[in-house]
Design a protein around this motif. Structure first.
Motif, PDB file in Angstrom:
ATOM      1  N   THR A  38      84.603 131.887  44.497  1.00  0.00           N
ATOM      2  CA  THR A  38      85.555 130.688  43.614  1.00  0.00           C
ATOM      3  C   THR A  38      84.941 129.233  43.692  1.00  0.00           C
ATOM      4  O   THR A  38      85.339 128.444  43.031  1.00  0.00           O
ATOM      5  CB  THR A  38      86.990 131.170  44.077  1.00  0.00           C
ATOM      6  N   SER A  39      84.302 128.986  44.954  1.00  0.00           N
ATOM      7  CA  SER A  39      83.758 127.747  45.026  1.00  0.00           C
ATOM      8  C   SER A  39      82.861 127.347  44.029  1.00  0.00           C
ATOM      9  O   SER A  39      82.513 126.235  43.749  1.00  0.00           O
ATOM     10  CB  SER A  39      83.001 127.492  46.435  1.00  0.00           C
ATOM     11  N   GLY A  40      82.253 128.437  43.476  1.00  0.00           N
ATOM     12  CA  GLY A  40      81.420 127.959  42.020  1.00  0.00           C
ATOM     13  C   GLY A  40      81.958 128.466  40.634  1.00  0.00           C
ATOM     14  O   GLY A  40      81.051 128.105  39.811  1.00  0.00           O
ATOM     15  N   GLY A  54      88.227 133.502  50.124  1.00  0.00           N
ATOM     16  CA  GLY A  54      88.346 132.543  51.007  1.00  0.00           C
ATOM     17  C   GLY A  54      87.313 131.508  51.726  1.00  0.00           C
ATOM     18  O   GLY A  54      86.309 131.466  51.467  1.00  0.00           O
ATOM     19  N   TYR A  55      87.478 130.732  52.732  1.00  0.00           N
ATOM     20  CA  TYR A  55      86.884 129.922  53.521  1.00  0.00           C
ATOM     21  C   TYR A  55      87.118 130.151  55.063  1.00  0.00           C
ATOM     22  O   TYR A  55      88.033 130.735  55.514  1.00  0.00           O
ATOM     23  CB  TYR A  55      87.216 128.305  53.234  1.00  0.00           C
ATOM     24  N   LYS A  56      86.266 129.464  55.756  1.00  0.00           N
ATOM     25  CA  LYS A  56      86.362 129.558  57.103  1.00  0.00           C
ATOM     26  C   LYS A  56      85.767 128.067  57.758  1.00  0.00           C
ATOM     27  O   LYS A  56      85.202 127.428  56.833  1.00  0.00           O
ATOM     28  CB  LYS A  56      85.537 130.691  57.549  1.00  0.00           C
ATOM     29  N   TRP A 114      87.621 119.625  46.890  1.00  0.00           N
ATOM     30  CA  TRP A 114      88.331 119.339  45.811  1.00  0.00           C
ATOM     31  C   TRP A 114      87.506 118.874  44.678  1.00  0.00           C
ATOM     32  O   TRP A 114      87.853 119.453  43.660  1.00  0.00           O
ATOM     33  CB  TRP A 114      89.437 118.220  46.148  1.00  0.00           C
ATOM     34  N   GLN A 115      86.559 117.959  44.951  1.00  0.00           N
ATOM     35  CA  GLN A 115      85.814 117.574  43.718  1.00  0.00           C
ATOM     36  C   GLN A 115      84.601 118.634  43.230  1.00  0.00           C
ATOM     37  O   GLN A 115      84.719 118.723  41.955  1.00  0.00           O
ATOM     38  CB  GLN A 115      85.301 116.314  44.088  1.00  0.00           C
ATOM     39  N   LEU A 116      84.082 119.230  44.299  1.00  0.00           N
ATOM     40  CA  LEU A 116      82.922 120.080  43.733  1.00  0.00           C
ATOM     41  C   LEU A 116      83.071 121.440  43.860  1.00  0.00           C
ATOM     42  O   LEU A 116      82.217 122.150  43.105  1.00  0.00           O
ATOM     43  CB  LEU A 116      81.738 119.657  44.719  1.00  0.00           C
ATOM     44  N   LYS A 117      84.282 122.177  44.514  1.00  0.00           N
ATOM     45  CA  LYS A 117      84.194 123.554  44.745  1.00  0.00           C
ATOM     46  C   LYS A 117      85.576 124.132  44.258  1.00  0.00           C
ATOM     47  O   LYS A 117      85.954 125.165  44.834  1.00  0.00           O
ATOM     48  CB  LYS A 117      83.934 123.805  46.160  1.00  0.00           C
ATOM     49  N   THR A 118      86.399 123.327  43.416  1.00  0.00           N
ATOM     50  CA  THR A 118      87.353 123.939  42.966  1.00  0.00           C
ATOM     51  C   THR A 118      87.724 124.159  41.359  1.00  0.00           C
ATOM     52  O   THR A 118      86.643 123.260  40.681  1.00  0.00           O
ATOM     53  CB  THR A 118      88.777 123.060  43.405  1.00  0.00           C
ATOM     54  N   ALA A 144      85.754 125.060  55.451  1.00  0.00           N
ATOM     55  CA  ALA A 144      84.401 124.157  55.427  1.00  0.00           C
ATOM     56  C   ALA A 144      83.277 124.959  54.692  1.00  0.00           C
ATOM     57  O   ALA A 144      82.484 124.601  53.989  1.00  0.00           O
ATOM     58  CB  ALA A 144      84.064 123.818  56.795  1.00  0.00           C
ATOM     59  N   GLU A 145      83.335 126.461  54.909  1.00  0.00           N
ATOM     60  CA  GLU A 145      82.362 127.374  54.253  1.00  0.00           C
ATOM     61  C   GLU A 145      83.126 128.502  53.776  1.00  0.00           C
ATOM     62  O   GLU A 145      83.950 128.862  53.981  1.00  0.00           O
ATOM     63  CB  GLU A 145      81.391 127.472  55.570  1.00  0.00           C
ATOM     64  N   ALA A 146      82.543 128.749  52.389  1.00  0.00           N
ATOM     65  CA  ALA A 146      83.022 129.985  51.646  1.00  0.00           C
ATOM     66  C   ALA A 146      82.652 131.336  52.484  1.00  0.00           C
ATOM     67  O   ALA A 146      81.632 131.264  53.054  1.00  0.00           O
ATOM     68  CB  ALA A 146      82.077 130.003  50.423  1.00  0.00           C
ATOM     69  N   VAL A 147      83.662 132.162  52.422  1.00  0.00           N
ATOM     70  CA  VAL A 147      83.386 133.340  53.074  1.00  0.00           C
ATOM     71  C   VAL A 147      83.006 134.426  51.898  1.00  0.00           C
ATOM     72  O   VAL A 147      83.736 134.464  50.849  1.00  0.00           O
ATOM     73  CB  VAL A 147      84.776 133.842  53.549  1.00  0.00           C
TER      74      VAL A 147
END
Length: 430
Positions: free
Chosen positions: A185-187, A343-345, A67-71, A165-168
């Motif tokens: 999108t995490s970046g 998404g993420y995985k 939430w804090q770093l990757k949104t 936990a990890e970006a796809v």
């Protein structure tokens, strides 16, 4: 058993309620929780409420690092706040129905403070394995440099790293030739840096839809790749949140009937989305969610931009070349940047040395909700339900209830003979 473990075993038997530090090896009297996101915090709080201590390990330097770093900046909770509260603590009354990212982080920080949850930060778990000889979990962590720093020993291990936990990042043919920015999108933070640019967003879930809207609002020209069929529902129906209304209806009517109701009301409020390249799946939104975990999109204004042509809908990507994209229908278009809303995985299968509870294929519990929270030998999972924070809260409560029973039993029978047989041998006979 090596010398370290002999010494630890002796000290554990004489004072199992005390943290024991023998250089790189540390005994933890309560559960070790891996992950300081909402799920890990919920588990720690529920345990604390029952006077069971825990140790939370977090690979980042803060709680709720996703939430804090990757949104992105404009993110809000997609569901009303009453469905996103963690156990034992409500949101502040003055929070809006859909709290912002910043408000949610503040809530989590207050939550950690209230329950005195103090994670050990910058501790990336590189392996966790149940030691059959010792009868405990051995959890090894590493610093950012990759060297093993510490090893924690505990009766219980709670996996709280979650589904995200990890970006796809899917392989795309020709990505090295593109020449423009390609970012997950995490970046992505906001569309300000893309003003006046043509941007392709790959992925039509809630994040992809909202990033497209954000790009529009910042003067960019976004296009959206829609490869699969998707359910788009209004965020609210009949003056109530769509999610809340669905949960209420499911108390009285079968799932398929509620699905039909949602689709009829969505057609009345949003129109026929098929005409805009957004075909609906054959299964209804709730049935599809239950079977596959695929969440319907709750529209926050993106659909109007698609209808007006401000956001273009595109088919799947075939390959990239310099500043251009070839789609599966043969069309080729110019783009300045690509944002992957793919998404993420889970990353559990990379560090947890266990194959009974978690699947090596996707890193998720093998048993479906609501039975995936407990494994063997004191192994638990929280936040892998595909049901958001509500599911995580249910897991946290179940885990705390289960561990409390064992904790009280050890309290009543505190003696070397109450510990595993291998530990008895180490303490009594060694």
């Amino acid at each position: 058993m090596d010398g370290y473990l002999r010494e630890v075993a002796g000290k554990i038997a004489h004072d199992p309620w005390k943290d024991i530090d023998l250089g790189s090896l540390k005994w933890v009297p309560g559960p070790v929780i891996v992950g300081a996101g909402p799920s890990g915090l919920a588990a720690a709080a529920c345990l604390k409420e029952k006077s069971v201590p825990s140790l939370v390990l977090e690979r980042s330097n803060c709680i709720a690092s996703l939430w804090q770093l990757k949104t992105y900046d404009r993110l809000k909770l997609h569901l009303p706040k009453q469905f996103c509260e963690l156990p034992l603590m409500n949101f502040p009354e003055d929070y809006p129905t859909y709290p912002t990212k910043q408000q949610f982080v503040q809530y989590l920080e207050s939550y950690a403070k209230r329950f005195e949850i103090r994670p050990v930060f910058n501790q990336k778990v590189v392996s966790a394995e149940f030691d059959q000889t010792l009868g405990f979990w051995r959890v090894k962590t590493a610093s950012e440099g990759g060297e093993v720093e510490s090893e924690y020993v505990s009766r219980w291990l709670i996996v709280a790293t979650g589904e995200n936990a990890e970006a796809v990042v899917p392989p795309i043919k020709g990505v090295a030739e593109f020449g423009g920015e390609v970012v997950h999108t995490s970046g992505y933070k906001n569309g300000g840096v893309y003003r006046g640019k043509k941007v392709l967003v790959v992925g039509c879930g809630n994040s992809g839809m909202e990033v497209c809207l954000d790009l529009c609002n910042h003067g960019a020209s976004p296009s959206l790749v829609v490869r699969d069929k998707v359910h788009i529902l209004p965020q609210e129906m009949m003056g109530r949140s769509t999610f809340g209304l669905s949960m209420w209806l499911l108390k009285w009517f079968p799932l398929q009937l509620v699905d039909q109701f949602l689709l009829v009301v969505s057609w009345l409020l949003l129109g026929d989305t098929n005409g805009f390249g957004l075909d609906r799946p054959r299964l209804g939104p709730l049935e599809l969610k239950n079977l596959t975990g695929k969440t319907p999109v709750l529209d926050v204004g993106t659909l109007d931009k698609i209808k007006s042509g401000d956001i273009k809908v595109c088919p799947g990507v075939r390959r990239l070349s310099y500043k251009s994209v070839e789609f599966v229908d043969g069309r080729i278009q110019h783009f300045d940047a690509i944002i992957l809303a793919t998404g993420y995985k889970s990353n559990v299968s990379f560090w947890l040395k266990e194959s009974e509870m978690f699947s090596n294929k996707d890193g998720l519990p093998k048993r479906p909700f609501p039975n995936g929270w407990k494994g063997e030998h004191g192994l638990y999972s929280v936040g892998f339900t595909k049901r958001g924070l509500l599911g995580a809260s249910m897991d946290a409560k179940n885990i705390a209830d289960d561990i409390e029973k064992c904790w009280r039993e050890v309290e009543r029978n505190h003696s070397p003979v109450s510990w595993p047989h291998s530990l008895q041998q180490c303490v009594v006979f060694d």
